[in-house]
Design an enzyme around this catalytic site. Sequence first.
Site, PDB file in Angstrom:
ATOM      1  N   HIS A 315       0.855  -1.188   0.000  1.00 13.90           N
ATOM      2  CA  HIS A 315       0.000   0.000   0.000  1.00 13.90           C
ATOM      3  C   HIS A 315       0.886   1.231   0.000  1.00 13.90           C
ATOM      4  O   HIS A 315       1.923   1.243   0.650  1.00 13.90           O
ATOM      5  CB  HIS A 315      -0.918   0.022   1.234  1.00 13.90           C
ATOM      6  CG  HIS A 315      -2.070   0.941   1.058  1.00 13.90           C
ATOM      7  ND1 HIS A 315      -1.984   2.290   1.330  1.00 13.90           N
ATOM      8  CD2 HIS A 315      -3.320   0.713   0.601  1.00 13.90           C
ATOM      9  CE1 HIS A 315      -3.151   2.843   1.049  1.00 13.90           C
ATOM     10  NE2 HIS A 315      -3.972   1.918   0.604  1.00 13.90           N
ATOM     11  N   ASP A 372      -7.942  -5.558   0.187  1.00 16.34           N
ATOM     12  CA  ASP A 372      -8.411  -6.385  -0.917  1.00 16.34           C
ATOM     13  C   ASP A 372      -8.013  -7.843  -0.762  1.00 16.34           C
ATOM     14  O   ASP A 372      -8.628  -8.721  -1.347  1.00 16.34           O
ATOM     15  CB  ASP A 372      -7.878  -5.832  -2.248  1.00 16.34           C
ATOM     16  CG  ASP A 372      -8.466  -4.470  -2.535  1.00 16.34           C
ATOM     17  OD1 ASP A 372      -9.675  -4.317  -2.345  1.00 16.34           O
ATOM     18  OD2 ASP A 372      -7.715  -3.567  -2.930  1.00 16.34           O
TER      19      ASP A 372
END
Length: 426
Positions: A315, A372
């Site tokens: 991320h 996710d």
Amino acid sequence: MKQTMTMIDNRDGKSYEFEIKEGTRGPSVVDISSFYPQTGMFTYDNGYTSTASCTSEITFIDGNKGELRYRGIPIEELANKHSYLDVCHLLLTSKLPTKEESLAFDLELRHRSFLHEGLINMFNSFPTNAHPMAALSSATASLSAFFYNHLEMKDDYEYQEMARRIVAKMPTIAALAYRHSIGASFIQPDISKSFTENFLYMMRAYPHNRMHIDPEGERVIKPIEIQALDTIFTLHADHEQNASTSTVRGVASTGAHPYVAISAGISALWGRAHGGANESVIKQLEMIGSVDRVDEFIARAKDPNDDFRLMGFGHRVYKNFDPRAKILKSLQDQLKDELNLDSNLMQIANKIEQIALSDEYFIKRKLYPNIDFYSGVILTALKIPTSMFTPIFVIGRTVGWITQWIEYKKSKGAKIARPRQLYVGK
Ligand code: CMC
């Protein structure tokens, strides 16, 4: 006292002063808006890794601590104690609703969930196997034709009406996009159902059978499924200035219609580096196929000459852990037995997670499982088709996008988003 930073150009020794600004939390910011007028140079920041593009009061992230707050309230508290609609109310109005406000907000959204027949008819022009994201983005842009009055809003009531409309209609558009993609006829919203239940209902119901019983005679929508999906919506509701939100703000800065800006956000979200990752995670787990092959794919992810990436890892902001992923991991454990989670996919996912969390390559680069990575497995357990994973992200994020759009519109001195470039062509 005004705080400043002095920069020295080592070529000629000239020095330039810039103001340092403090937010309420997070790193200080150097205001470089006078950089070009002062120095005649641009700053260069590939991918905006060091650039704050706006001021905002909506969402705060501390990526090093793994902290996420909406309007100052920690995500853990919101996900565990509040409904998604209460979170929408919080984002849109800056406060959690009272019981009465919560009921009124819920009722308003139920009544605003219907679509104009003209918009429904528009879906017939898409090929039947169109990806729901394509239809979702187009239909959302088309909403601007039905609500053209939202181009000029005078007061808070009109801003709220515009925002509540799009939040309420998004599940209906998404369900319609899905039904069209499988050649099924459209189901109207049922206002006796809550926001999240209604979405599951519109996706699953058989036109001839309003009882929500599937062919095996089971209830089609279980309360635990509604609760899990509601939490997923909450975790996706906003995430400060990510790629799709920056897109929405960028379109807002040109003065275009709010629903066109949301449509642009949907398109930006679709890519697999962003919201499309949830669909890619499951496709990747299915491609890996068995626990014995995990090592082979971990090796590929680490190979600098292979562009294969582990979907659901890494991320831009979280360099410790993604707090949303942590909540989903405990939700996944809770649902394991109740929903019969696909054990093969889960085993592969667990092995990837175990290896990656202890592997030097991932540790050094601070690559942790993100939201996710877990949402895909949970959505699979909820029997949501893979093509609807990213539309579900869209449903959850619409409130964040529109809240950011309103904040942009109300900000004083907002300028058109217009970056510069380092020209290296002929
Ligand atoms: N698998 C393997 N290596 C990776 C991965 C990954 N998933 N992600 C980053 N790296 C490596 C990358 O190769 C680079 O290595 P090196 O320094 O040797 O060149 C290093 O880590 C830094 O990567 P980056 O691309 O510069 O990092 P970024 O901050 O620009 O990208 C990201 C962040 C999310 C786009 C990236 O981690 C990624 O592509 N992840 C997979 C897709 C994904 O799961 N996306 C969902 C993000 S969370 C949902 C959302 O908010 O949108």
